[in-house]
Design an enzyme around this catalytic site. Structure first.
Site, PDB file in Angstrom:
ATOM      1  N   SER A 133      -8.568  -0.813  -4.763  1.00  0.00           N
ATOM      2  CA  SER A 133      -8.729  -0.340  -3.395  1.00  0.00           C
ATOM      3  C   SER A 133     -10.223  -0.126  -3.114  1.00  0.00           C
ATOM      4  CB  SER A 133      -7.913   0.933  -3.176  1.00  0.00           C
ATOM      5  OG  SER A 133      -7.608   1.096  -1.798  1.00  0.00           O
ATOM      6  N   LYS A 153       0.855  -1.191   0.000  1.00  0.00           N
ATOM      7  CA  LYS A 153       0.000   0.000   0.000  1.00  0.00           C
ATOM      8  C   LYS A 153       0.887   1.235   0.000  1.00  0.00           C
ATOM      9  CE  LYS A 153      -4.269   1.242  -0.220  1.00  0.00           C
ATOM     10  NZ  LYS A 153      -5.085   0.790  -1.358  1.00  0.00           N
TER      11      LYS A 153
END
Length: 599
Positions: free
Chosen positions: A394, A193
Site C-alpha cells: 500500500s 482493499k
C-alpha cells in the site's frame, strides 16, 4: 506542640538526607554506565555465540538505555533484525568463535520475511565451516523454521514444537461498535482493499479470503521446502505432519520419528554436547557471547572503511503525516521528516547511492506521496534501490515504486495498491445514548462537514464527496505506480484493486525486479552508481537513550502511561485505540489491511 515540630523537622531532614544519598547513588550509577558505554568485548578462544530467540523481532530497535533497566520499564525482549544479522556476520568472521548456539522459544517475528532473513544468515554462517546447534523447551513454528537451519536440532525431554501451518482468525469489531453506538463509514477503491472490513463487516469477504490464501500458501510452500531440505524430509511429508494429530501435543519420540529433531536432552546435557562440539573437557567453562556482547565485540583488527559511501536508509512502521504523540508505541515513518532526510542524502556529495530499506504496511496516502516525490528528486542526483523487508505494501509500495530497482525477499508481502477513507460516526453513542445534542450557525452548506461526518445522523452528501476524493487518490496511485514501473494505468489497475501479493508472485507481474536480500540491493546500487569499492552507512542514526529520555514522544516511542493503559484494557486496548487513531489519522489512507506478524 514542641514534640510535633521536633519530629516534623527530623522527618524533613531525613527526606533531604535520603534525597542527597539517592541523587549521589543515581549519579554514580549513570557515571558507571557512561564510562562503560564504549567498552569492547573480546572473544576468547573457543567461544560460542548464544542467540536466544525469545520476544519480538522487528526491523530495527532503538537503544533502550539504562533508564529502562533502572526503572524496570520498557520491553527488554525486543530484538532488531539488523542487530541479529550483524551479530551473525561478526560471529562468522571472528576466528575465535567456533559456532552458534540457538535457543528457540516463544518468539514473534514482525513478518515471515524477517524469520527467513535470520535463517538465510545462519545457512551462510555454516558455509564458513562453523557449526550451528539449536535447542529449545518450547519452539514456536517460526522459530522452528529458523532453527531448522542448524546442523543439529535438539528439544527438551518434556518440550514441544508448534508445527501446524499458517493462518488464523481476524477480529471483526462491527458488532461491538454497533452496541456502543458507533458506525464506521468507508469510502474505498479496490475490491481487495479489505482494511475497512474489520469495522464494516462481521466476516471475511471472498476477495480477502482469496488473497490471504494465496500468500499464506505461498509462504507455507517455501517454509516446508526449506525445512524439508535441511531436515531430510519431503515438503509433502511436512505438510501432512502439520495436519496430523500426531504433532498436536506430541511426545519427543514422535518429533524424533518425524525427523523434526535429532535428540531430546535436558539443558545441562546440552552443555556436554557443546563441549564435545568445541573439543574441550567436560568440566571446562564454555565461553559464551550474547547478542549484546556480539554488538560490542572488539574486532581482531581494525577495519578501515574503504571506497565510496552507499547510504542505507531505514523506512519502517506506519506512514504518518506527523507523530501521533503518546498513542503509538511503534516506530513510524513521518512524512515531513523522511522527506527532509532524503533531501539531505540527495545533497550529500559523499553519498553515491541510496538503498531504501522499506518495511511498512503503509498509512497516510498524502505522506506516502510526499515521500515518493522526494525519492523522485533523489533519483535525479544518484541511484536509488529499494530493499523490501517483511512488508512493503500500500503506502509502503507507493514510496518504493519510483526507485531505479526493487529487490524483495521471497516472502515479502507487497502490492495492496488501493485507497480508502474510514471515518467513525459517533451519533449513536454521543447523541442517542449519551444525550448530547448540537446546534449552531454556518455561512455555507459544508462549513461543518467534519461535524457532519462524525456526529450527524444523515451525511450522505459529504460521504459522496469523500468517495470522490478517494477515487481521485486511487487514480493518482495508479499513475505513480505506472510511472515508476513502466506500465499504463490500465495495466496497473489489473494487478491493483488493493490486492496483496507475495514477492514471488509480484515478480511475475512486474511489481518487483529481483528476489534477494539487503546485501543484494546494496550490490545493485553499487552497480548502478558504477562503484568498484564501497561501504555502507545506516540512516537515520538510531535514537540513543538520552534523546528518548528528553524527547520520548517526539521520537515516537510512546509513553509509560500508554503501556499501563495497554495492560489495563487487555484485549480491548486495540479497538479503543483504533477508534481514537482513526479520528487522528489522515482521511485518505493507503494501508495494508492486517498484520503479517508470525509466531
Amino acid at each position: 506542640m514542641k514534640d510535633f515540630f521536633k519530629y516534623m523537622m527530623a522527618t524533613i531532614c531525613g527526606i533531604i538526607v535520603l534525597s542527597i544519598i539517592g541523587g549521589v547513588l543515581l549519579a554514580l550509577t549513570f557515571m558507571g554506565i557512561m564510562a562503560g558505554g564504549d567498552s569492547k568485548v573480546k572473544a576468547k578462544e573457543n567461544s560460542v555465540f548464544v542467540l536466544k530467540l525469545n520476544g519480538m523481532v522487528s526491523e530495527r530497535t532503538e537503544d533502550s538505555g539504562p533508564l529502562s533497566m533502572l526503572l524496570g520499564v520498557g520491553d527488554m525482549n525486543q530484538m532488531g533484525l539488523d542487530d541479529i544479522l550483524k551479530a551473525i556476520r561478526l560471529a562468522r568472521d571472528e576466528e575465535n568463535i567456533k559456532g552458534i548456539y540457538l535457543e528457540g522459544g516463544v518468539t514473534t517475528y514482525d513478518s515471515p520475511a524477517t524469520a527467513q532473513q535470520i535463517r538465510d544468515a545462519l545457512l551462510d554462517f555454516r558455509k564458513s565451516g562453523k557449526w550451528v546447534l539449536a535447542y529449545g523447551d518450547q519452539i514456536m513454528q517460526s522459530s522452528y523454521y529458523v532453527c531448522s537451519a542448524a546442523d543439529s536440532l535438539f528439544l527438551n525431554q518434556t518440550g514441544m514444537i508448534d508445527f501446524k501451518g499458517l493462518g488464523g482468525k481476524s477480529m471483526y469489531m462491527t458488532g461491538l461498535y454497533e452496541k456502543l453506538g458507533v458506525k464506521y463509514q468507508a469510502a474505498r477503491v479496490g475490491k481487495y482493499k479489505s482494511y475497512v472490513e474489520s469495522v464494516t463487516r462481521t466476516d471475511m469477504s471472498a476477495e480477502d479470503r482469496e488473497q490471504r490464501e494465496a500468500y499464506l500458501q505461498g509462504i507455507w510452500k517455501q517454509w516446508t521446502a526449506q525445512i524439508g531440505e535441511s531436515r531430510g524430509v519431503s515438503a509433502a511429508q511436512l505438510d501432512s505432519l502439520a495436519s496430523d494429530s500426531i504433532l498436536l501435543f506430541a511426545s519427543v519420540a514422535d518429533y524424533q520419528k518425524a525427523h523434526l529433531i535429532d535428540r531430546a536432552f535436558y539443558p545441562e546435557e546440552m552443555k556436554q554436547v557443546m563441549r564435545r562440539q568445541l573439543g574441550i573437557g567436560k568440566d571446562q567453562e564454555i565461553n559464551q557471547l550474547s547478542l549484546s556482547d556480539m554488538l560490542s565485540l572488539k574486532p581482531a583488527k581494525k577495519v578501515k572503511q574503504k571506497g565510496d559511501k552507499i547510504a542505507v536508509y531505514y523506512a519502517y512502521g506506519e506512514i504518518v503525516d506527523e507523530m501521533l504523540s503518546g498513542l503509538n508505541t511503534d516506530h513510524s515513518i513521518v512524512g515531513s521528516t523522511t522527506v527532509d532526510d532524503l533531501m539531505r542524502l540527495a545533497d550529500d556529495d559523499n553519498v553515491k547511492a541510496v538503498v531504501m530499506r522499506v518495511n511498512s504496511g503503509g498509512g497516510s496516502a498524502v505522506a506516502s506521496e510526499q515521500i515518493w516525490h522526494a525519492v523522485e528528486q533523489l533519483k535525479l542526483k544518484k541511484p536509488v534501490v529499494v530493499s523490501m523487508g517483511g512488508v512493503a505494501a500500500s503506502g509502503g509500495y507507493m514510496i518504493s515504486c519510483g526507485a531505479n530497482h526493487i529487490v524483495a525477499e521471497p516472502s515479502t508481502i507487497t502490492g495492496s495498491i488501493g485507497i480508502f477513507g474510514l471515518v467513525p460516526n459517533l451519533n449513536g453513542l454521543v447523541t442517542e445514548k449519551l444525550g448530547i445534542t448540537w446546534d449552531g450557525v454556518t455561512t455555507n452548506k459544508f462549513t461543518d462537514y467534519e461535524y457532519d461526518l462524525v456526529f450527524a445522523k444523515e451525511n450522505s452528501d459529504v460521504m459522496k464527496y469523500l468517495q470522490g476524493y478517494t477515487d481521485r487518490g486511487y487514480e493518482r496511485f495508479l499513475e505513480i505506480v505506472g510511472q515508476g514501473r513502466g506500465m499504463t494505468k490500465d495495466q496497473v489497475n489489473e494487478i491493483a484493486q488493493g490486492r496483496v501479493w507475495l514477492a514471488t508472485d509480484a515478480l511475475g507481474v512486474k511489481l518487483v525486479d529481483q528476489l534477494g536480500s539487503l546485501d543484494d540491493a546494496v550490490k545493485k546500487a553499487a552497480e548502478l552508481a558504477k562503484l568498484q569499492e564501497y561501504h555502507t552507512t545506516a540512516y537515520p542514526a538510531k535514537v540513543d537513550w538520552i534523546d528518548q529520555l528528553l524527547d520520548s514522544d517526539e521520537k515516537g516511542k510512546g509513553t509509560y502511561l500508554d503501556a499501563e493503559l495497554h495492560k489495563a484494557l487487555g484485549d480491548l486496548y486495540e479497538p479503543v485505540m483504533q477508534l481514537r487513531l482513526d479520528q487522528l489519522r489522515n482521511r485518505l489512507q493507503a494501508r495494508l489491511p492486517y498484520s503479517v506478524a508470525v509466531e
